[in-house]
Design a protein around this motif. Sequence first.
Motif, PDB file in Angstrom:
ATOM      1  N   ASP A  45      -5.075 -12.577  12.683  1.00 49.03           N
ATOM      2  CA  ASP A  45      -4.000 -13.063  11.990  1.00 49.03           C
ATOM      3  C   ASP A  45      -3.142 -13.034  11.341  1.00 49.03           C
ATOM      4  OD1 ASP A  45      -4.511 -14.336  14.594  1.00 49.03           O
ATOM      5  OD2 ASP A  45      -5.284 -16.160  13.386  1.00 49.03           O
ATOM      6  N   LEU A  46      -3.208 -12.308  10.050  1.00 53.75           N
ATOM      7  CA  LEU A  46      -2.514 -11.669   8.765  1.00 53.75           C
ATOM      8  C   LEU A  46      -2.338 -10.678   8.701  1.00 53.75           C
ATOM      9  CD1 LEU A  46      -5.335 -13.627   5.956  1.00 53.75           C
ATOM     10  CD2 LEU A  46      -3.182 -14.407   7.578  1.00 53.75           C
ATOM     11  N   LEU A  47      -2.157  -9.715  10.094  1.00 47.68           N
ATOM     12  CA  LEU A  47      -1.931  -8.535   9.776  1.00 47.68           C
ATOM     13  C   LEU A  47      -0.701  -8.757  11.307  1.00 47.68           C
ATOM     14  CD1 LEU A  47      -5.540  -6.567  10.224  1.00 47.68           C
ATOM     15  CD2 LEU A  47      -4.647  -6.912   8.213  1.00 47.68           C
ATOM     16  N   PHE A  48       0.675  -8.030  10.489  1.00 45.62           N
ATOM     17  CA  PHE A  48       1.387  -7.513  11.276  1.00 45.62           C
ATOM     18  C   PHE A  48       2.394  -6.656  11.117  1.00 45.62           C
ATOM     19  CE2 PHE A  48       2.182  -9.656   7.443  1.00 45.62           C
ATOM     20  CZ  PHE A  48       3.591  -9.758   7.347  1.00 45.62           C
ATOM     21  N   LEU A  49       2.059  -5.712  10.203  1.00 50.72           N
ATOM     22  CA  LEU A  49       3.143  -4.565   9.570  1.00 50.72           C
ATOM     23  C   LEU A  49       1.687  -3.027  10.760  1.00 50.72           C
ATOM     24  CD1 LEU A  49       3.152  -4.936   6.496  1.00 50.72           C
ATOM     25  CD2 LEU A  49       4.429  -5.021   7.913  1.00 50.72           C
ATOM     26  N   PRO A  50       3.348  -2.250  11.407  1.00 51.49           N
ATOM     27  CA  PRO A  50       2.617  -1.195  12.099  1.00 51.49           C
ATOM     28  C   PRO A  50       1.850  -0.016  11.705  1.00 51.49           C
ATOM     29  CG  PRO A  50       4.945  -1.177  10.865  1.00 51.49           C
ATOM     30  CD  PRO A  50       5.078  -1.793  10.770  1.00 51.49           C
ATOM     31  N   ASN A  51       1.455   0.265  10.679  1.00 48.21           N
ATOM     32  CA  ASN A  51       0.186   0.624   9.892  1.00 48.21           C
ATOM     33  C   ASN A  51      -0.674   0.090   8.456  1.00 48.21           C
ATOM     34  OD1 ASN A  51       1.287   2.070   7.274  1.00 48.21           O
ATOM     35  ND2 ASN A  51       3.339   2.504   9.030  1.00 48.21           N
ATOM     36  N   LEU A  52      -1.596   1.020   8.635  1.00 49.14           N
ATOM     37  CA  LEU A  52      -2.333   0.014   7.105  1.00 49.14           C
ATOM     38  C   LEU A  52      -2.183   0.627   6.377  1.00 49.14           C
ATOM     39  CD1 LEU A  52      -5.098  -0.934   6.173  1.00 49.14           C
ATOM     40  CD2 LEU A  52      -6.052   1.824   6.831  1.00 49.14           C
ATOM     41  N   GLY A  53      -1.017   1.647   6.142  1.00 54.16           N
ATOM     42  CA  GLY A  53      -0.529   2.148   4.848  1.00 54.16           C
ATOM     43  C   GLY A  53       0.311   0.698   4.321  1.00 54.16           C
ATOM     44  N   ASP A  54       1.024   0.122   5.094  1.00 51.68           N
ATOM     45  CA  ASP A  54       2.313  -0.130   5.415  1.00 51.68           C
ATOM     46  C   ASP A  54       1.664  -2.225   4.802  1.00 51.68           C
ATOM     47  OD1 ASP A  54       4.189   1.145   5.967  1.00 51.68           O
ATOM     48  OD2 ASP A  54       4.451   0.555   7.906  1.00 51.68           O
ATOM     49  N   GLU A  55       0.784  -1.991   5.667  1.00 50.18           N
ATOM     50  CA  GLU A  55      -0.635  -3.731   5.025  1.00 50.18           C
ATOM     51  C   GLU A  55      -0.887  -3.683   3.700  1.00 50.18           C
ATOM     52  OE1 GLU A  55      -0.433  -5.919   6.497  1.00 50.18           O
ATOM     53  OE2 GLU A  55      -0.136  -6.374   9.198  1.00 50.18           O
ATOM     54  N   LEU A  56      -1.097  -2.291   3.564  1.00 44.60           N
ATOM     55  CA  LEU A  56      -1.744  -2.007   1.611  1.00 44.60           C
ATOM     56  C   LEU A  56      -0.424  -2.071   0.921  1.00 44.60           C
ATOM     57  CD1 LEU A  56      -4.298   0.808   2.960  1.00 44.60           C
ATOM     58  CD2 LEU A  56      -5.442  -1.618   2.167  1.00 44.60           C
ATOM     59  N   ASP A  57       0.208  -1.731   0.540  1.00 44.22           N
ATOM     60  CA  ASP A  57       1.641  -1.658   0.019  1.00 44.22           C
ATOM     61  C   ASP A  57       1.982  -3.048  -0.007  1.00 44.22           C
ATOM     62  OD1 ASP A  57       0.732   1.271  -0.068  1.00 44.22           O
ATOM     63  OD2 ASP A  57       2.755   2.265   0.948  1.00 44.22           O
ATOM     64  N   GLU A  58       1.962  -3.805   1.123  1.00 42.73           N
ATOM     65  CA  GLU A  58       2.951  -4.732   0.986  1.00 42.73           C
ATOM     66  C   GLU A  58       1.972  -5.947   0.600  1.00 42.73           C
ATOM     67  OE1 GLU A  58       4.622  -8.044   2.643  1.00 42.73           O
ATOM     68  OE2 GLU A  58       5.705  -6.144   2.274  1.00 42.73           O
ATOM     69  N   ALA A  59       0.634  -5.730   0.516  1.00 43.16           N
ATOM     70  CA  ALA A  59      -0.229  -6.821  -0.199  1.00 43.16           C
ATOM     71  C   ALA A  59      -0.822  -6.814  -1.132  1.00 43.16           C
ATOM     72  CB  ALA A  59      -2.145  -5.914   0.238  1.00 43.16           C
ATOM     73  N   ASP A  60      -0.092  -5.723  -2.060  1.00 46.27           N
ATOM     74  CA  ASP A  60       0.470  -4.576  -3.687  1.00 46.27           C
ATOM     75  C   ASP A  60       1.386  -5.590  -3.856  1.00 46.27           C
ATOM     76  OD1 ASP A  60      -2.261  -3.206  -4.132  1.00 46.27           O
ATOM     77  OD2 ASP A  60      -1.352  -1.585  -3.250  1.00 46.27           O
ATOM     78  N   GLU A  61       2.128  -6.061  -2.975  1.00 47.94           N
ATOM     79  CA  GLU A  61       4.330  -6.018  -3.785  1.00 47.94           C
ATOM     80  C   GLU A  61       3.929  -7.877  -3.664  1.00 47.94           C
ATOM     81  OE1 GLU A  61       8.347  -6.458  -1.485  1.00 47.94           O
ATOM     82  OE2 GLU A  61       6.809  -4.760  -1.110  1.00 47.94           O
ATOM     83  N   VAL A 116      -6.593 -17.403  -7.362  1.00 46.21           N
ATOM     84  CA  VAL A 116      -8.057 -18.900  -8.167  1.00 46.21           C
ATOM     85  C   VAL A 116      -9.253 -18.287  -6.814  1.00 46.21           C
ATOM     86  CG1 VAL A 116      -8.213 -21.035  -8.534  1.00 46.21           C
ATOM     87  CG2 VAL A 116      -5.945 -19.762  -8.963  1.00 46.21           C
ATOM     88  N   VAL A 117      -8.513 -18.561  -5.633  1.00 45.75           N
ATOM     89  CA  VAL A 117      -9.494 -18.356  -4.563  1.00 45.75           C
ATOM     90  C   VAL A 117      -8.379 -17.266  -3.411  1.00 45.75           C
ATOM     91  CG1 VAL A 117      -8.202 -20.463  -3.364  1.00 45.75           C
ATOM     92  CG2 VAL A 117     -10.070 -19.860  -2.803  1.00 45.75           C
ATOM     93  N   ALA A 118      -9.737 -17.445  -2.656  1.00 45.86           N
ATOM     94  CA  ALA A 118      -9.554 -15.818  -1.365  1.00 45.86           C
ATOM     95  C   ALA A 118      -9.227 -16.206  -0.768  1.00 45.86           C
ATOM     96  CB  ALA A 118      -9.612 -14.425  -1.318  1.00 45.86           C
ATOM     97  N   MET A 119      -9.042 -15.947   0.924  1.00 45.16           N
ATOM     98  CA  MET A 119      -9.178 -16.879   2.278  1.00 45.16           C
ATOM     99  C   MET A 119      -9.344 -16.108   3.184  1.00 45.16           C
ATOM    100  SD  MET A 119     -10.557 -19.375   3.432  1.00 45.16           S
ATOM    101  CE  MET A 119     -10.306 -20.185   5.143  1.00 45.16           C
ATOM    102  N   VAL A 120     -10.585 -15.637   3.961  1.00 48.32           N
ATOM    103  CA  VAL A 120     -10.325 -14.914   5.633  1.00 48.32           C
ATOM    104  C   VAL A 120     -10.762 -15.757   6.388  1.00 48.32           C
ATOM    105  CG1 VAL A 120     -10.817 -12.910   6.402  1.00 48.32           C
ATOM    106  CG2 VAL A 120     -11.399 -13.258   3.776  1.00 48.32           C
ATOM    107  N   PRO A 121      -9.632 -16.153   7.005  1.00 46.29           N
ATOM    108  CA  PRO A 121      -9.884 -16.894   8.390  1.00 46.29           C
ATOM    109  C   PRO A 121     -10.609 -16.486   9.401  1.00 46.29           C
ATOM    110  CG  PRO A 121      -7.711 -15.646   8.620  1.00 46.29           C
ATOM    111  CD  PRO A 121      -8.338 -15.058   7.200  1.00 46.29           C
ATOM    112  N   GLN A 122     -10.344 -17.298  10.526  1.00 49.49           N
ATOM    113  CA  GLN A 122     -11.300 -16.781  11.930  1.00 49.49           C
ATOM    114  C   GLN A 122     -11.680 -15.863  12.285  1.00 49.49           C
ATOM    115  OE1 GLN A 122     -12.927 -19.638  14.899  1.00 49.49           O
ATOM    116  NE2 GLN A 122     -13.226 -21.171  13.223  1.00 49.49           N
TER     117      GLN A 122
END
Length: 546
Positions: A383-399, A373-379
């Motif tokens: 702060d929303l990135l916590f995994l060790p590499n870009l690929g993991d962040e992308l896969d986690e977001a899909d999951e 419904v709504v997507a939010m990108v904070p200041q």
Amino acid sequence: MQCSSDCSLCLGGDAGLISLKNFTFTYKNGDEAKLNRASVDIKAGQFVLVCGATGSGKSTLLKALVGLVPHFSGGTASGVRTIDGQDFSRAMPHETAHLIGYVNQQPEGAFVADTVLEELAFALEQLAIGRDEMIRRVDAALAATGLSELRNRKLFELSGGQQQRVAIAAALSAGQKILVLDEPTSALDPLAAKELLEFVWRLSRSEGITVIVAEHRIERLVGLVDSVIIVNNDGTVSQGEPQTQLAKFKFVPPLIELAHQLAWPKVLLSIEHAAEEFARSAPHTTKRIAHLPLGSEVLNAERVTVDYGSLRAVDSVSLSAKAGEVIAVMGENGSGKTSLLWALQGTGNRGDGRISVAGQDPATLTATERLSVVAMVPQQAADLLFLPNLGDELDEADEVAEAKSASTSQLFEQFSGRIDPSIHPRDLSSGQQLALVLAMQLVKNASLVILDEPTRGLDYAAKKQVAQVLRNLASSGKAVIFASHDVEFIAQSADRVIQLEAGKVIADQPVETALEYRADNSLASQVAQITKLPGVIALQQVVTNE
């Protein structure tokens, strides 16, 4: 190393108050030097601008001057750092703390006390300042930075801009003769930024304070600085007088870009002189901003309030947004912008009022349901990135979004192109981090996109890319709302401007009206101030008749 003809390093003049000579630095595990034989020489009492593309190494240069590089950051360094003629190349940062005040990009992370007063007093206690002198300095610093009424306020209750001012006040109160500021106005509204920079400039002139400022929004201080240092993407550095340096710099404000666009004989560094040149070189052709046709209503908010204890941050605000519309929310620091955005997103501290996004109240949805419904990108997108590499962040977001594999990756590629998935997310540029978080939030194809200060820390080229992303989102049928102090970014990206004051809506206008030239309009864009033409606020509206 490129130097201006009057650089003391080349002419053999007296060394400045603070300098680097042949300074090379490489971060641990870095393949290339972040600074490459950099030499800068800064005189006592100078007001110096450090500029460069996003990720070029401006912050690294400042940290090298302070001594945080390499002693705190790690990595390898060579070269010489001198302060007042003494070699401090091997000195730890605390050994020069009485000489240099440093405020980083995110000062809130360095706070050690609970209240504004305690934070300022702590710095003075470390320098063994007596009680009477401490009180005098604290009062002066609070008054100078407009914080007197907030002296007993909890730091976590302050807006991002107010926290930035606290950090600067703490540095000023300690009495150092060198003040190093990394993006000091990034979270400040235009008027507060102007007042702060002019105050620091006056401090430089009256007290002989040497001020070194890294800044992306260089339109705010080009008329104040004595010298400009440019950090190039290859780690080299050039230093010289402002007009020569900025004439060759690629990432410039509209004031300078308009001079190039209209082929003026020279770059002008003041709005007044540029306005005179524009009038003298007339006629010019101007055109209206093209706005998308709007679709159905996506957001409807009625009489929304947000309270923090006895403090009312948002006071009975009503607004709507349609598909294809980009809305900028402006207002002074503490006016309620961020609180309003989080209330619209559904997780904010909302009290009274009704919010409907695509027919649903985000506050009643689960986290996964809310993503559709709504997507939010904070200041702070990072702060929303916590995994060790870009690929993991992308896969986690899909999951998390329960989306098809590679859905987030495809969105991210649309925003930033292909990037090595093994890279650590914290090693992405600020613009790339913003694009990544935006892709992570949009993977469920939300109809409303909300962003809080999306251009903080971005150069002009990166801001143009973000503006295009927002326009593309609007073209795809989404409604976009973002909070920003960046007048020039708003001029090139928004359709409409909502202004807040003390939590209330005081104006809701088309962007051409909100940012146009009027004698009483502090929000007028640079192009508006130069052309003085009704409704003309952005570079793309002005063309030469030649």
